[in-house]
Design a protein around this motif. Structure first.
Motif, short mmCIF file in Angstrom:
data_model
loop_
_atom_site.label_atom_id
_atom_site.label_comp_id
_atom_site.label_asym_id
_atom_site.label_seq_id
_atom_site.Cartn_x
_atom_site.Cartn_y
_atom_site.Cartn_z
N GLY A 59 5.02 10.76 1.03
CA GLY A 59 4.31 9.49 0.90
C GLY A 59 4.85 8.44 1.85
O GLY A 59 6.00 8.50 2.30
N ASP A 88 -5.49 12.80 1.53
CA ASP A 88 -4.61 11.73 1.10
C ASP A 88 -5.20 10.98 -0.09
O ASP A 88 -6.41 10.96 -0.30
CB ASP A 88 -4.38 10.73 2.24
N HIS A 89 -4.34 10.34 -0.83
CA HIS A 89 -4.79 9.41 -1.88
C HIS A 89 -3.75 8.30 -1.98
O HIS A 89 -2.57 8.50 -1.70
CB HIS A 89 -5.01 10.11 -3.23
N GLY A 90 -4.22 7.10 -2.36
CA GLY A 90 -3.31 5.97 -2.36
C GLY A 90 -3.73 4.86 -3.28
O GLY A 90 -4.79 4.89 -3.90
N SER A 113 -7.78 4.83 -3.67
CA SER A 113 -8.61 5.58 -2.74
C SER A 113 -8.20 7.04 -2.74
O SER A 113 -7.05 7.38 -3.06
CB SER A 113 -8.49 5.01 -1.32
N ASN A 165 -13.36 4.87 -2.53
CA ASN A 165 -12.48 3.75 -2.82
C ASN A 165 -13.09 2.94 -3.96
O ASN A 165 -14.31 2.75 -4.02
CB ASN A 165 -12.32 2.87 -1.59
N ASP A 205 -9.10 10.77 -0.41
CA ASP A 205 -9.82 11.53 0.60
C ASP A 205 -10.39 12.77 -0.08
O ASP A 205 -9.65 13.59 -0.63
CB ASP A 205 -8.87 11.91 1.74
N GLU A 208 0.84 -1.20 0.00
CA GLU A 208 0.00 0.00 0.00
C GLU A 208 0.88 1.25 0.00
O GLU A 208 1.80 1.37 0.81
CB GLU A 208 -0.92 0.00 1.22
N TYR A 209 0.56 2.16 -0.90
CA TYR A 209 1.27 3.45 -0.94
C TYR A 209 0.25 4.56 -0.75
O TYR A 209 -0.79 4.59 -1.43
CB TYR A 209 2.01 3.65 -2.26
N THR A 210 0.54 5.47 0.17
CA THR A 210 -0.35 6.59 0.44
C THR A 210 0.43 7.89 0.35
O THR A 210 1.51 8.01 0.95
CB THR A 210 -0.98 6.49 1.84
N ASN A 211 -0.11 8.84 -0.39
CA ASN A 211 0.51 10.16 -0.49
C ASN A 211 -0.22 11.09 0.48
O ASN A 211 -1.41 11.35 0.32
CB ASN A 211 0.41 10.70 -1.91
N HIS A 212 0.50 11.57 1.49
CA HIS A 212 -0.06 12.47 2.49
C HIS A 212 0.25 13.90 2.08
O HIS A 212 1.41 14.28 1.96
CB HIS A 212 0.53 12.18 3.87
#
Length: 245
Positions: free
Chosen positions: A59, A231-233, A223, A205, A225, A50-54
């Motif tokens: 990220g 965020d998106h990931g 996904s 999502n 936000d 899982e990778y999430t960019n904050h």
């Protein structure tokens, strides 16, 4: 000829979701709880990437580990913990919060409708700001089936205490999600969900899963936000089900 093609899909829908896990390491799909319960003696393991960019914080990459076990045809228990991979500022592996969950299938009705009660305990094994910290939650999930579609809605009441619950001010909120999944073939399905909370979060999502073997499910989802600068990931995962354990 048409009926011969259609019947396997009907069987797949009536059998429930693909062998996957959703939030809290309970039966479901990524981002969407379902009212399914593992059969007695079934064990399901799920992992992935899982990778999430904050926004504003770069990220993060992590490997989630989830396990769920069917105690009976009515009860299941699950545990989930992510392992955060090193980034540019940190060379070490770190674990996120540990979630322990349980579910009880309360009632089923004709046509594939069911109601499941859920509960969770979160242990603050992670770190702020990426993990919510200690907490308890209780709620319910209901799912219904219409032809080749399954619709699901869930809600939970949560009390959270942060990474240091002995000093933090505990806060409460209600989290919710609703969405559905559609079977495009005997082994292929797509799913989408909207989830949010009374604290202002609102996440969309969407993804797809394929079941190359009866025991294995492979999925991918994205996904985002919907909050401004949220965020998106992306998540890639696989789940394997063991029977008669």
């Amino acid at each position: 000829m048409k009926a011969a093609w259609f019947m396997p899909l009907i069987v797949a829908v009536c059998a429930g979701a693909p062998g996957n896990l959703g939030p809290g390491a309970l039966s479901g799909v990524p981002g969407l709880p379902l009212s399914d319960i593992l059969s007695a003696g079934q064990l399901r393991l799920r992992t992935g990437f899982e990778y999430t960019n904050h926004w504003g914080m770069g990220g993060t990459s992590q490997v989630p580990f989830n396990i769920c076990y069917g105690l009976s045809d009515v009860y299941e228990i699950g545990a989930a913990i992510p392992v955060r991979l090193p980034d540019d500022d940190d060379d070490g592996l770190r674990t996120g919060d540990l979630a322990l969950s349980g579910a009880m299938l309360y009632e089923t009705a004709r046509g594939g409708t069911a109601l499941k009660f859920t509960g969770s305990i979160l242990l603050p094994t992670g770190e702020a700001p990426f993990d919510p910290g200690a907490g308890i939650a209780a709620g319910a999930v209901t799912t219904t089936t219409f032809r080749l579609f399954r619709f699901s809605a869930s809600g939970q009441y949560r009390i959270m205490g942060g990474q240091d619950p002995t000093k933090a001010r505990w806060r409460d909120s209600v989290v919710f999600s609703f969405g559905g999944m559609s079977f495009l073939g005997e082994a292929l399905s797509v799913f989408t969900s909207l989830s949010g909370s009374t604290e202002g979060a609102f996440v969309i999502n969407a993804g797809a899963s394929i079941e190359p073997w009866r025991e294995l499910v492979i999925d991918g989802s994205v996904s985002a936000d919907m909050e401004s600068h949220g965020d998106h990931g992306v998540l890639l995962g696989a789940a394997w089900t063991f029977s008669d354990l």
